[in-house]
Design a protein around this motif. Structure first.
Motif, short mmCIF file in Angstrom:
data_model
loop_
_atom_site.label_atom_id
_atom_site.label_comp_id
_atom_site.label_asym_id
_atom_site.label_seq_id
_atom_site.Cartn_x
_atom_site.Cartn_y
_atom_site.Cartn_z
N TRP A 1 0.86 -1.19 0.00
CA TRP A 1 0.00 0.00 0.00
C TRP A 1 0.89 1.24 0.00
CZ3 TRP A 1 -2.48 2.60 4.73
CH2 TRP A 1 -3.39 3.58 4.31
N VAL A 2 0.76 2.08 -1.02
CA VAL A 2 1.63 3.27 -1.18
C VAL A 2 0.73 4.50 -1.29
CG1 VAL A 2 3.57 4.27 -2.43
CG2 VAL A 2 3.26 1.79 -2.42
N PRO A 3 0.24 5.02 -0.18
CA PRO A 3 -0.58 6.24 -0.26
C PRO A 3 0.29 7.49 -0.26
CG PRO A 3 -0.52 5.45 1.99
CD PRO A 3 0.27 4.45 1.17
N PRO A 4 -0.08 8.53 -1.01
CA PRO A 4 0.64 9.80 -0.94
C PRO A 4 0.11 10.64 0.22
CG PRO A 4 -1.02 9.93 -2.64
CD PRO A 4 -1.12 8.54 -2.06
N ALA A 5 0.97 11.50 0.72
CA ALA A 5 0.56 12.36 1.84
C ALA A 5 1.41 13.63 1.84
CB ALA A 5 0.71 11.63 3.17
N ILE A 6 0.81 14.71 2.28
CA ILE A 6 1.51 15.98 2.47
C ILE A 6 1.53 16.26 3.96
CG2 ILE A 6 1.49 18.46 2.02
CD1 ILE A 6 0.13 17.93 -0.62
#
Length: 520
Positions: A146-151
């Motif tokens: 699972w590779v979610p993007p986040a800021i």
């Protein structure tokens, strides 16, 4: 006839191929649909996907950075765009590819699966966990990626000691919030943050490294003696100083060297104090600009702040010295008496040491060639006038004495005439003495002016040396300038140790020792 048959045969083959492809896609769709339904039929996302309750779920974690948005020195916050790479094994998501048309992987919405609640411990924005719920890739052996993007906006202790030639170490601490190491344990998949995929270079900061390390820590105040693992990444940031060099450093250096010109400006122009105050006001404006950029901290003084304070001290000293020089320049014999030591030091010793030659109008070498003839003629005229004055003085003296002697005998006959003659003689002597005193006063006044000129020249060289030495000492004190290759040499980074799943005996003993030390 043969052409028609071949055309019909070709069309039939194409139709058959299209039907077979459509049938295969339909079968694949049905197989994937059945597989997803089978996997999620009795799936419970609230329970850890392990075979037994005491089994530890190992979670491989790594980070890829796509952009460093900003480093806010005033609020001590950095903003980054990251990709969080989670890899773990879910025993409830295992199947045989042969039973489902050879399907080896699926993409399932992460909301329907169990996933670790990894949060950023030092978050500064309120969003501690991932908000963009992307799909997870599931393989037939139960491996979930699972590779979610986040800021993230994370807090970072900004050290402004060498601003604007500074370097910062900002850490980002990720960890599982709910489960301790006996249930879910983190392992570091990569030793450093990945910056090769889609990283956009920042215009102000360079990331020269971002090593990661696994930690296991006990929080006795809230969680008893349970141990929680975390992955901490240390971002090593180096500022690109070009913008600040052009807009801050160079103007400050140029303004500081304007202080030297104060001592080269003649005292008779009346603008020495004005120049000093103008330089001081310019430095005050720069100090206000820097105060808006750097964080309000009383721990250290930034490099540019030290340089501005050094320049302000120099300007203040130049104002004090200029006032003293102007006081000396306007001194007169009627108010001050020149001591002998001042005459010896400032009229004989220092001028020679400072290579100063006092002009002498009697010396033909002082005048340019085209004025030598005029000077010679003027000298001869002055000598003739002086000789004529001496002859007239002697003649007048003799005649006066004779006149006095002649009139002594007649003093009894004309006392009023003798009194008038004595008054005239006293008036002439007074005028002669006044002219002599005026020449002496003018000479002493010129000596005071020359003393002021010597003081200006002396402090001119002193302030030039102070500006050069102070600028080199303060600006070149930054490690980024003197030794840019070893900027982080003095900041220790431990090697990645104990990067295994589960708590070992060595780790347990180490944490117990640390706990005992913290209690003591």
């Amino acid at each position: 006839m043969m052409v028609i048959r071949r055309t019909i045969h070709f069309v039939c083959v194409e139709l058959l191929v299209m039907v077979l492809l459509f049938y295969r896609d339909a079968m694949a769709y049905e197989a994937e649909k059945q597989l997803v339904q089978m996997l999620l039929r009795d799936y419970t996302r609230e329970i850890r996907p392990v075979k037994s309750h005491d089994e530890v779920l190992c979670l491989n974690f790594s980070v890829s950075i796509s952009q460093l948005h900003e480093v806010n020195e005033k609020d001590q916050v950095i903003k980054t765009s990251l990709w969080l790479n989670h890899v773990w094994r879910d025993v409830n998501l295992i199947w045989n590819p042969d039973d489902y048309d050879g399907i080896e992987r699926l993409f399932i919405p992460s909301e329907k699966l169990w996933y670790p609640d990894i949060v950023l411990y030092n978050n500064a924005d309120g969003q501690y966990e991932v908000t963009q719920m992307t799909k997870a890739q599931v393989k037939y052996d139960g491996t979930v990626a699972w590779v979610p993007p986040a800021i993230y906006k994370s807090s970072c202790e900004i050290d402004v000691t060498y601003f604007p030639f500074d370097f910062q170490k900002c850490v980002m601490k990720f960890g599982v919030w709910t489960y301790d190491t006996s249930l879910v344990d983190l392992t570091l998949a990569q030793e450093t943050v990945d910056m090769e995929k889609d990283y956009q270079v920042n215009g102000e900061w360079d990331i020269i490294g971002a090593p990661g390390r696994k930690h296991v820590q006990i929080y006795p105040s809230c969680c008893g003696f349970s141990m929680y693992s975390d992955i901490t990444f240390s971002f090593q940031l180096v500022r690109k100083p070009l913008f600040y060099t052009v807009n801050l450093i160079v103007p400050c250096i140029l303004i500081s060297f304007l202080t030297v010109l104060v001592f080269y400006l003649p005292s008779d122009c009346g603008e020495k104090i004005t120049l000093c105050i103008s330089v001081l006001l310019a430095l005050t404006v720069f100090l206000l600009l820097i105060a808006e950029i750097i964080p309000a901290t009383s721990l250290v003084v930034p490099l540019i702040g030290k340089y501005l304070m050094f320049t302000m001290v120099m300007v203040t000293l130049s104002i004090i010295i200029t006032v003293i020089v102007l006081n000396v320049h306007h001194r007169a014999p009627s108010t001050h008496t020149m001591p002998n030591w001042v005459r010896i030091v400032f009229l004989e010793i220092l001028p020679k040491a400072l290579c100063m030659n006092r002009p002498d109008m009697g010396d033909e070498g002082v005048l340019p060639p085209w004025e030598k003839q005029i000077s010679s003629n003027a000298e001869k005229g002055q000598n003739n006038i002086a000789n004529e004055r001496r002859r007239q003085s002697r003649r007048y003296s003799v005649k006066t004495e004779d006149f006095i002697d002649d009139n002594k005998s007649a003093s009894r006959k004309s006392p009023q005439k003798l009194s008038d003659i004595n008054k005239a003689i006293e008036g002439i002597q007074y005028i002669a003495q006044h002219l002599k005193n005026e020449d002496e006063f003018s000479s002493v006044r010129e000596d005071w002016k020359y003393v002021a000129m010597v003081l200006d020249r002396l402090f001119l060289w002193i302030f030039i040396v102070m500006c050069v030495v102070g600028t080199c000492t303060i600006i070149l004190d930054s490690p980024q300038i003197m030794n840019p290759g070893n900027t982080f040499a003095e900041i220790p980074y431990d090697d990645i140790t104990n990067n295994t799943c589960g708590v070992t005996d060595d780790m347990l003993s180490e944490y117990i020792r640390n706990l005992d030390m913290s209690i003591q």
